[in-house]
Design an enzyme around this catalytic site. Structure first.
Site, PDB file in Angstrom:
ATOM      1  N   HIS A   2     -37.951 -36.027 -88.261  1.00 32.55           N
ATOM      2  CA  HIS A   2     -37.695 -36.747 -89.539  1.00 32.55           C
ATOM      3  C   HIS A   2     -37.110 -35.906 -90.618  1.00 32.55           C
ATOM      4  O   HIS A   2     -36.633 -36.285 -91.624  1.00 32.55           O
ATOM      5  CB  HIS A   2     -38.830 -37.424 -89.812  1.00 32.55           C
ATOM      6  CG  HIS A   2     -38.533 -38.813 -90.497  1.00 32.55           C
ATOM      7  ND1 HIS A   2     -37.202 -38.883 -91.343  1.00 32.55           N
ATOM      8  CD2 HIS A   2     -39.186 -39.851 -90.895  1.00 32.55           C
ATOM      9  CE1 HIS A   2     -37.318 -39.956 -91.739  1.00 32.55           C
ATOM     10  NE2 HIS A   2     -38.174 -40.662 -91.456  1.00 32.55           N
ATOM     11  N   ARG A   3     -36.937 -34.457 -90.131  1.00 34.47           N
ATOM     12  CA  ARG A   3     -36.606 -33.569 -91.404  1.00 34.47           C
ATOM     13  C   ARG A   3     -34.933 -33.635 -91.271  1.00 34.47           C
ATOM     14  O   ARG A   3     -34.268 -33.360 -92.401  1.00 34.47           O
ATOM     15  CB  ARG A   3     -36.854 -32.146 -90.922  1.00 34.47           C
ATOM     16  CG  ARG A   3     -38.409 -31.770 -91.139  1.00 34.47           C
ATOM     17  CD  ARG A   3     -38.801 -30.557 -90.758  1.00 34.47           C
ATOM     18  NE  ARG A   3     -38.490 -30.270 -89.583  1.00 34.47           N
ATOM     19  CZ  ARG A   3     -38.875 -29.111 -88.790  1.00 34.47           C
ATOM     20  NH1 ARG A   3     -39.232 -27.971 -89.420  1.00 34.47           N
ATOM     21  NH2 ARG A   3     -38.361 -29.126 -87.345  1.00 34.47           N
TER      22      ARG A   3
END
Length: 472
Positions: free
Chosen positions: A445-446
């Site tokens: 999710h980064r």
């Protein structure tokens, strides 16, 4: 091929077995074995020339970027046997594969330091290579002295753990470690706490130490001893029992293999990455029909899915990106689809490089080669550690859906379930039965967000539901 040491070189790809070469690295100064050669000139002057022999240490090579230690599977050569440059000397098991290790030098295998079945850390000496036959005996003596030198290493810990250094360190008035009660007693009895030798953990000064320095009879000390012998041992015994519960009857402890250790390390590392998951149902009727056509030509369902994933990644490069330092991410120039394969005692992910560009039939052929190498533990490092996206398929086992754990250094992994008949309703409310499979993608999710992953899955579904482009 990734290697952490300058003495490694890429193996010849013509060799059917996985090989790697080492340059048996010489210590900064060659091991001194001096032979004196005397030349006499006609004028009777004496000239002495010193010839320095070379005994090289054969180091445990780094066969992959994640390898920290290796296991000696077998020594191809025996002690005293002559070696030629480029010959295979030893078979080493890394965390992913078994590889033949070759030598860069001519000479003799003088001594084997690490035997078959034993492990050694990367960079440790596993054998000695003598330049001439005359130096074999000297090399054997050096190898015999190695265990004694390693035995000297454990001896310093007892010295550092002895109470004498701790007391000496606590004697200095600058660093005084004492309990609050001990400091209070020191003030009451006017004792210089800096001159008190502590008997507590790490040289800490306790109340009894201050009382002993003040010459006070241990009136308070006697009461604690009676309870402590009876009460103290009991809790400690219970604590040890709870910390290490006894094994169940007929249970046994099995140590991890090199492959299992690597998988364990990677899985723990992946826990530090913030991930999210998105599922998507895909109609497989057209894909199943195509598979029946190309199956006789050797095409597997894995190759079809890898090709479809590669083509979808080409349109959504952020899903093919990777973040390794937590501060930046990189768009990978190649689409290398790693595919999870179960092997005896572990898991490995052979990589289909440039999966979006390769012809489907060539991709299938390449996949068969990789699976064969994986099961015989003969994969080259670049064939299992260069993946930019991973595919895990449990559909052949009838699994409906599952979540996959994101491999370290990759942006996403796709988990593919089985294609099964499913009742669906169309926009007019009519029911029908269609083959569908559920695809779950776990992403970092980064760098990948929900909208990115949803768009990627829509593209993947379009390719699978209209698979003609897979054969172009």
């Amino acid at each position: 091929m990734a290697a952490s040491s300058s003495f490694l070189s890429t193996a010849s790809l013509s060799n059917p077995k996985s090989t790697i070469s080492f340059a048996s690295s010489v210590s900064p100064a060659p091991i001194p074995s001096l032979r004196r050669v005397v030349f006499r000139s006609p004028s009777s002057h004496r000239r002495v020339t010193t010839v320095r022999s070379k005994i090289r240490e054969i180091f445990m090579p780094a066969l992959s970027s994640t390898m920290t230690e290796g296991k000696i599977v077998s020594w191809i050569k025996t002690e005293g046997e002559k070696l030629a440059k480029g010959e295979s000397v030893v078979v080493v098991e890394s965390d992913k594969a078994d590889m033949d290790v070759e030598t860069f030098y001519d000479g003799y295998l003088a001594a084997i330091v690490v035997g078959e079945g034993e492990t050694a850390p990367v960079g440790a000496a596993i054998g000695l290579l003598a330049e001439t036959e005359a130096e074999i005996e000297e090399a054997k003596n050096k190898a015999a002295s190695k265990p004694s030198s390693s035995a000297v290493v454990p001896s310093p810990p007892p010295a550092t753990s002895s109470p004498a250094p701790a007391a000496a360190a606590s004697d200095g008035p600058r660093k005084t470690v004492a309990t609050p009660h001990a400091k209070k007693l020191a003030k009451q009895h006017k004792v210089d706490i800096g001159s008190v030798a502590g008997t507590g953990p790490f040289g800490r000064i306790t109340a009894s130490d201050v009382e002993a320095a003040a010459g006070i009879a241990p009136t308070v000390t006697p009461p604690p001893p009676p309870p402590s012998p009876a009460a103290a041992p009991a809790p400690t015994a219970k604590a040890t029992t709870t910390s290490s519960p006894p094994l169940l009857p007929d249970a046994s402890i099995v140590p991890f293999t090199a492959v299992q250790s690597a998988v364990s390390k990677n899985m723990i590392e992946s826990l530090s990455v913030p991930t999210f998951r998105v599922g998507y149902p895909v109609n497989t009727a057209a894909l199943d029909a195509l598979y029946e056509k190309v199956k006789p030509k050797g095409v597997t369902m894995t190759a079809l899915l890898a090709k479809a994933a590669g083509m979808a990644l080409a349109q959504h490069p952020v899903v093919n990106a990777s973040c390794k330092d937590g501060k930046s991410f990189s768009y990978n120039s190649n689409i290398n689809v790693a595919v999870a394969v179960a092997i005896n005692g572990g898991l490995i992910t052979p990589v289909l490089q440039d999966a979006d560009k390769l012809d489907l039939y060539l991709l299938s052929q390449k996949w068969k080669e990789l699976v064969g190498k994986a099961r015989s533990k003969q994969l080259q490092p670049h064939e299992y550690n260069s993946g930019t996206f991973t595919l895990s398929n449990l559909g052949m086992f009838g699994v409906d859906r599952f979540d996959a754990i994101l491999p370290p250094g990759q942006g996403a992994i796709m988990a593919v379930g089985a294609s099964k008949p499913t009742v669906v309703a169309d926009k007019d409310g009519f029911f029908s039965v269609k083959n569908k499979m559920l695809v779950n993608v776990t992403a970092d999710h980064r760098i990948v967000y929900g909208a990115d992953l949803a768009a990627f899955l829509q593209t993947f579904a379009k390719i699978v539901e209209n698979p003609d482009s897979l054969t172009l």
